[in-house]
Design an enzyme around this catalytic site. Structure first.
Site, mmCIF file in Angstrom:
data_model
loop_
_atom_site.group_PDB
_atom_site.id
_atom_site.type_symbol
_atom_site.label_atom_id
_atom_site.label_comp_id
_atom_site.label_asym_id
_atom_site.label_seq_id
_atom_site.Cartn_x
_atom_site.Cartn_y
_atom_site.Cartn_z
ATOM 1 N N HIS A 63 0.846 -1.201 0.000
ATOM 2 C CA HIS A 63 0.000 0.000 0.000
ATOM 3 C C HIS A 63 0.876 1.244 0.000
ATOM 4 O O HIS A 63 2.102 1.144 0.145
ATOM 5 C CB HIS A 63 -1.000 -0.012 1.160
ATOM 6 C CG HIS A 63 -0.408 0.073 2.546
ATOM 7 N ND1 HIS A 63 0.439 -0.886 3.054
ATOM 8 C CD2 HIS A 63 -0.553 1.000 3.521
ATOM 9 C CE1 HIS A 63 0.778 -0.557 4.298
ATOM 10 N NE2 HIS A 63 0.203 0.588 4.609
ATOM 11 N N HIS A 65 1.309 3.858 1.955
ATOM 12 C CA HIS A 65 1.853 4.566 3.124
ATOM 13 C C HIS A 65 3.380 4.571 3.088
ATOM 14 O O HIS A 65 4.017 3.589 2.701
ATOM 15 C CB HIS A 65 1.345 3.923 4.424
ATOM 16 C CG HIS A 65 -0.053 4.366 4.770
ATOM 17 N ND1 HIS A 65 -0.902 3.634 5.562
ATOM 18 C CD2 HIS A 65 -0.741 5.483 4.411
ATOM 19 C CE1 HIS A 65 -2.046 4.280 5.690
ATOM 20 N NE2 HIS A 65 -1.980 5.390 4.990
ATOM 21 N N ASP A 67 5.818 4.328 5.154
ATOM 22 C CA ASP A 67 6.679 3.334 5.814
ATOM 23 C C ASP A 67 6.753 2.039 5.019
ATOM 24 O O ASP A 67 7.498 1.124 5.381
ATOM 25 C CB ASP A 67 6.239 3.079 7.267
ATOM 26 C CG ASP A 67 4.814 2.581 7.402
ATOM 27 O OD1 ASP A 67 3.944 3.031 6.629
ATOM 28 O OD2 ASP A 67 4.564 1.726 8.278
ATOM 29 N N HIS A 68 6.010 1.965 3.895
ATOM 30 C CA HIS A 68 6.043 0.766 3.042
ATOM 31 C C HIS A 68 6.627 1.045 1.652
ATOM 32 O O HIS A 68 6.840 0.114 0.885
ATOM 33 C CB HIS A 68 4.646 0.160 2.914
ATOM 34 C CG HIS A 68 4.124 -0.324 4.231
ATOM 35 N ND1 HIS A 68 4.096 -1.648 4.581
ATOM 36 C CD2 HIS A 68 3.674 0.363 5.307
ATOM 37 C CE1 HIS A 68 3.623 -1.767 5.815
ATOM 38 N NE2 HIS A 68 3.365 -0.557 6.278
ATOM 39 N N HIS A 142 -7.713 -1.149 5.456
ATOM 40 C CA HIS A 142 -6.769 -0.221 6.087
ATOM 41 C C HIS A 142 -7.180 1.190 5.687
ATOM 42 O O HIS A 142 -8.133 1.374 4.934
ATOM 43 C CB HIS A 142 -5.349 -0.592 5.613
ATOM 44 C CG HIS A 142 -4.241 0.132 6.314
ATOM 45 N ND1 HIS A 142 -4.165 0.240 7.682
ATOM 46 C CD2 HIS A 142 -3.121 0.776 5.832
ATOM 47 C CE1 HIS A 142 -3.070 0.922 7.991
ATOM 48 N NE2 HIS A 142 -2.428 1.263 6.900
ATOM 49 N N ASP A 212 -0.647 -3.671 5.801
ATOM 50 C CA ASP A 212 -1.363 -3.208 6.995
ATOM 51 C C ASP A 212 -2.841 -3.575 6.862
ATOM 52 O O ASP A 212 -3.432 -3.486 5.777
ATOM 53 C CB ASP A 212 -1.186 -1.698 7.151
ATOM 54 C CG ASP A 212 0.248 -1.343 7.527
ATOM 55 O OD1 ASP A 212 1.064 -2.262 7.675
ATOM 56 O OD2 ASP A 212 0.535 -0.131 7.673
ATOM 57 N N HIS A 271 5.941 -5.587 11.980
ATOM 58 C CA HIS A 271 5.324 -4.255 11.952
ATOM 59 C C HIS A 271 4.903 -3.846 13.372
ATOM 60 O O HIS A 271 3.750 -3.545 13.643
ATOM 61 C CB HIS A 271 4.121 -4.281 10.983
ATOM 62 C CG HIS A 271 3.617 -2.927 10.552
ATOM 63 N ND1 HIS A 271 2.652 -2.240 11.254
ATOM 64 C CD2 HIS A 271 3.917 -2.144 9.490
ATOM 65 C CE1 HIS A 271 2.385 -1.109 10.638
ATOM 66 N NE2 HIS A 271 3.149 -1.019 9.566
HETATM 67 ZN ZN LIG Z 1 2.668 0.445 8.086
HETATM 68 ZN ZN LIG Z 2 -0.348 1.675 6.492
#
Ligand SMILES: [Zn+2]
Ligand SMILES: [Zn+2]
Length: 325
Positions: A63, A65, A67-68, A142, A212, A271
């Site tokens: 996805h 976001h 942090d990914h 999510h 997530d 995570h």
């Molecule tokens: Zn995340």
């Molecule tokens: Zn996320």
């Protein structure tokens, strides 16, 4: 066989011990490998884990976001530094393709190799990456559209049927070798077909890597065939209750209860929110999983390596930071 190297196991922000999401998957003794998610700093983790960008065959982004995926552009640029020509398959939300296009435009990035982009949302059938591995996709829940990826590794072993060879009185040596390699031979004026003297044994194993997600039960059907689920456990339940449902993550309890309900054989939790990065925090996640799930489970640390064999058995074969060895 599938091997997993965790390059980042933190949720949201990196800490000194855990980077944001990244997971390397090797399969069937191939040099090629697959990266799932590329949080910022993933290319440093790749170097530290002694993985080669030259052999990176595919990247799957769960996805959008940061942090990914914030490490993706730097990693793609670095992969082009040594005149790579082989394509990289990139399976990701379509926004990632748009982001890549404007990054190329605004930063004058010219890759010497092609990106084979697949919009994850259009992937309705398993995608055969090569003869050994296929990738499929499952919808999660999510704050933004999020996906899990399923990896099915298939291995075919060829054994000579020695009884048949002895009956035909074919001598050991080069002829046996040729037959084993799939070549037909001539013997005593007759053709011997390799398929008639080979016993083929095809095995496969399937694992799911989630993005997530605050509804693990969405993976119920997908997990029927899975020997392993890798899933986020961002919080313990008591902290999730305090934080509230807003971030749309799973607690250790939610994932453990789900895994127990479907009798999942193996689970790896990852995570973790930064509040769990010390030994006590990891322990609290572990205790909560153990309370609700009775299968085999691990809580991943950065650089941990796990192997899932063709019988669906999971073992941890390396732990800790490679430069400390
Ligand atoms: Zn995340
Ligand atoms: Zn996320």
């Amino acid at each position: 066989m599938l091997q997993f190297t965790f390059l980042g196991t933190s949720s949201g922000v990196p800490t000194l011990t855990r980077n944001v999401s990244g997971l390397a998957i090797h399969y069937c003794k191939s040099k090629d490998w697959i990266l799932v998610d590329a949080g910022e700093g993933t290319q440093h983790r790749i170097q530290q884990a002694k993985l080669s960008l030259q052999h990176l065959k595919a990247i799957c982004i769960t996805h959008v976001h940061g942090d990914h995926c914030y490490g993706l552009m730097g990693l793609l640029a670095s992969a082009g530094m040594n005149a790579r020509k082989d394509p990289i398959t990139l399976i990701a939300p379509k926004e990632i393709q748009q982001w890549f296009a404007v990054t190329c435009q605004f930063t004058e990035l010219f890759l010497p190799y092609p990106i084979h982009f697949i919009d994850v949302n259009t992937l309705t059938n398993p995608f055969q990456l090569d003869e050994h591995i296929s990738i499929d996709v499952h919808h999660l829940h999510h704050r933004v559209t999020s996906y899990a990826y399923g990896f099915k590794a298939t291995q075919t072993q060829r054994k000579l049927n020695v009884d048949v060879l002895n009956q035909l009185k074919i001598p050991k040596g080069k002829l046996w070798g040729d037959l084993q390699q799939g070549q037909n031979i001539e013997w005593n004026g007759q053709s011997v077909l390799s398929q008639d003297v080979l016993i083929q044994n095809t095995q496969s194993v399937y694992a799911i890597v989630g993005g997530d997600n605050d509804q693990p039960e969405l993976l119920s059907n997908a997990c029927q065939d899975a020997a392993l689920l890798i899933h986020e456990t961002t919080y313990t339940q008591s902290i999730l209750d305090k934080v509230g449902a807003g971030p749309m993550h799973s607690s250790a309890k939610m994932v453990a209860e789900f895994a127990e309900s479907i009798q999942l054989p193996n689970l790896i939790a990852t995570h973790l929110s930064a509040r769990y990065h010390d030994a006590q925090g990891v322990q609290s996640i572990g205790n909560e999983i153990a309370q609700y799930y009775h299968g085999n489970f691990y809580i991943a640390d950065d650089f941990d390596q796990y192997e899932l064999n063709m019988h669906g058995e999971l073992t941890q074969f390396r732990t800790g930071k490679p430069w400390e060895k």
